[in-house]
Design an enzyme around this catalytic site. Structure first.
Site, PDB file in Angstrom:
ATOM      1  N   SER A 161      -9.840  -1.276   6.958  1.00 51.25           N
ATOM      2  CA  SER A 161      -9.268  -1.120   5.616  1.00 51.25           C
ATOM      3  C   SER A 161      -8.492  -2.296   5.069  1.00 51.25           C
ATOM      4  CB  SER A 161      -8.368   0.109   5.580  1.00 51.25           C
ATOM      5  OG  SER A 161      -9.159   1.239   5.403  1.00 51.25           O
ATOM      6  N   SER A 167      -9.725   1.157   2.769  1.00 52.67           N
ATOM      7  CA  SER A 167      -8.871   1.959   1.946  1.00 52.67           C
ATOM      8  C   SER A 167      -7.791   1.176   1.202  1.00 52.67           C
ATOM      9  CB  SER A 167      -8.196   3.035   2.799  1.00 52.67           C
ATOM     10  OG  SER A 167      -7.372   2.456   3.794  1.00 52.67           O
ATOM     11  N   LYS A 192       0.857  -1.194   0.000  1.00 55.04           N
ATOM     12  CA  LYS A 192       0.000   0.000   0.000  1.00 55.04           C
ATOM     13  C   LYS A 192       0.893   1.243   0.000  1.00 55.04           C
ATOM     14  CE  LYS A 192      -3.956   1.727   2.732  1.00 55.04           C
ATOM     15  NZ  LYS A 192      -4.811   1.422   3.899  1.00 55.04           N
TER      16      LYS A 192
HETATM   17  N1  GLN Z   1     -13.263   3.190   6.101  1.00 51.93           N
HETATM   18  C1  GLN Z   1     -12.733   3.664   7.328  1.00 51.93           C
HETATM   19  C2  GLN Z   1     -12.463   5.139   7.247  1.00 51.93           C
HETATM   20  O1  GLN Z   1     -12.727   5.699   6.250  1.00 51.93           O
HETATM   21  C3  GLN Z   1     -11.508   2.887   7.711  1.00 51.93           C
HETATM   22  C4  GLN Z   1     -10.289   3.309   7.008  1.00 51.93           C
HETATM   23  C5  GLN Z   1      -9.096   2.529   7.406  1.00 51.93           C
HETATM   24  O2  GLN Z   1      -9.203   1.493   8.071  1.00 51.93           O
HETATM   25  N2  GLN Z   1      -7.945   3.063   7.060  1.00 51.93           N
HETATM   26  O3  GLN Z   1     -12.003   5.747   8.155  1.00 51.93           O
END
Ligand code: GLN
Length: 490
Positions: free
Chosen positions: A181, A157, A77
């Site tokens: 994510s 994400s 990532k």
């Molecule tokens: N979807 C969640 C957010 O937008 C989690 C994101 C993540 O785990 N980085 O905060």
């Protein structure tokens, strides 16, 4: 031959000298080239990959192969700083940032001989559940519904980390999980995604979103591969004082898929009439499998579950607003030239950050501002303690919890979005484990009526990753999910 390889299989191919690391790397680089449509990669580090593969081949020729990861093509990532490779966090503000150092997790993989193919697209600063907030455009899920030709989100994400493994553009990948994510995109793409216990993995050199929640972890095709990656990236790091001093464990060798005599809790608060029937069906199937394989299932209660999402969407933006204050155009990243210093700060930040990141910064500064701090931030922290207590209580009686990973399967990229809360609801099942710092995993279970993957989640007590992996292996070996997306992107 070199299709849909796992880490275990790649390692065996190399050991048996059926292919060289350079040949394998070359095949992956070509595949990445034919899959540009999926938009998984922000940077392909071709030269570095070839160099690393040659080093592996050299070691193999001298019988000095390091271990499972030696010569295995991975991708990360774009939140992990990589020495001499562009690291953007999918943001315009870091679009010119090339670190001069390596994050601890990627350094660990490198030390084990892994070949880095490149850096994967994600939501900007890891904020999102769709990969649509990236400055570099959305990632497209390699899976498509059998009903229509719509392009689907891979989840977020870590959308690129999931889509690239599902499309076989790398053998496995690393993502980060602050609220879901790793697990949500793994669920949307038919993969295994593991978020470790908070503190299991060093956060050093990983671009920070919400520091009390962020953890790096693997996205892989099998539980075995997730175990190999987890043991590679885990362990104490002097550079991260929140990393645990516990000694590392050999999760892979210690895999034991028996669930006989284990107690597994099913939280009643995760049951809802809104849950799609097909997800409910696989959840029931999982319960049946676990019972048949010798586990004892019981209904448990986590009474504060419904407060987790609102608490998360106060705590995460609060920490983000503080972490992101460093991007001011002075030390690194984008700088928009202006007459005065204040104007330079303002223009750099307003041009450098996307809408979702700005929204989080505004919510974060609001909940931390004097006058609102007690009403929002302190209250959310209190809720966080109550949620942790709920888990502590159930883990007095059960070894693990079993729930769906997501409340839905992958949806169309162009789904109309009027309200950001619609996306925030994706995290409803994943966020509680982050707030409580617990390890959790999503494992593929089957396909819905439209042919899209469905994942289920297991959660264990802190530092019980071995148990998490063992139960996952039991389910994996019984279910034998081996569906792959049909290649349409060439
Ligand atoms: N979807 C969640 C957010 O937008 C989690 C994101 C993540 O785990 N980085 O905060």
């Amino acid at each position: 031959m070199i299709e849909n390889l796992t880490i275990e299989q790649t390692s065996k191919l190399l050991n048996d000298k059926q292919a060289s690391a350079l040949e394998i790397t070359d095949i992956y680089l070509k595949k990445i080239n034919t899959a540009k449509k999926l938009n998984c990669f922000i940077t392909v580090s071709e030269d570095k990959a070839i160099e690393a593969a040659k080093e592996t081949d050299e070691r193999i020729s001298k019988n000095k192969k390091i271990g499972f990861l030696d010569g295995v093509p991975l991708a990360y990532k774009d939140l992990f700083c990589t020495n001499d490779i562009l690291t953007t966090a999918s943001s315009k503000i870091l679009s010119n940032f090339t670190p001069t150092y390596e994050s601890t997790v990627t350094a660990n993989c490198k030390d084990q001989g892994a070949v880095v193919l490149g850096k994967l697209n994600c939501d900007e600063f890891a904020m999102g559940s769709t990969n649509k907030t990236s400055f570099y455009g959305p990632v497209i899920n390699p899976w498509k519904s059998i009903d229509n030709e719509d392009e689907l989100v891979p989840g977020g994400s870590s959308g690129g980390s999931a889509a690239s493994v599902a499309a076989d553009l790398c053998v496995a990948s690393l993502g980060t999980d602050t609220g879901g994510s790793i697990r949500q995109p793994a669920s949307f793409t038919g993969l295994v995604g593991l978020k470790p216990t908070y503190g299991r993995v060093s956060r050093w050199g990983t671009v920070a979103f919400a520091s009390s929640l962020d953890q790096a972890g693997p996205i892989a095709k099998t539980v075995e591969d997730a175990a190999i990656l987890l043991q590679t990236i885990s362990g104490h790091d002097n550079k991260d004082s929140t990393s645990s001093i516990r000694s590392n464990e050999n999760f892979y060798s210690n895999l034991d898929s028996s669930v006989k005599g284990l107690k597994i809790g099913v939280p009643k608060e995760y049951m809802s009439d809104d849950l799609p029937e097909e997800i409910q069906k696989f959840w029931n199937e999982g319960k049946k499998i676990l019972t048949e394989n010798g586990a004892e299932l019981t209904e448990v209660s986590l009474p504060s579950t419904k407060t987790a999402l609102p608490a998360y969407y106060i705590i995460a933006p609060a920490e983000a607003s503080s972490n992101l204050s460093r991007y001011d155009g002075v030390k690194y990243g984008l700088r928009v030239k202006e007459k005065s210093l204040t104007e330079m700060y303002e223009s750099t930040r307003s041009e450098g950050f996307g809408d979702e990141v700005k929204r989080r910064i505004m919510i974060g500064t609001y909940v931390l501002s004097s006058g609102y701090y007690d009403a929002y931030y302190i209250k959310a922290q209190k809720i966080r303690s109550i949620i942790k207590n709920d888990f502590d209580n159930v883990f007095k009686n059960v070894d693990a919890l079993f729930t769906p990973a997501t409340p839905n399967t992958a949806f169309p990229i162009n789904r109309e979005e009027t309200d950001p809360v619609q996306n925030y609801l994706n995290d409803i099942f994943t966020v509680p484990a982050n707030l409580a710092g617990l390890p959790a995993i999503s494992i593929p279970f089957g396909l819905d009526n439209s042919g899209l993957p469905i994942g289920m989640q297991l959660i264990t007590n802190s530092f019980q990753e071995q148990m998490l992996l063992n139960i996952s292996k039991n389910l994996q070996d019984t279910i034998n999910f081996n569906n792959r997306p049909t290649q349409w992107w060439k």
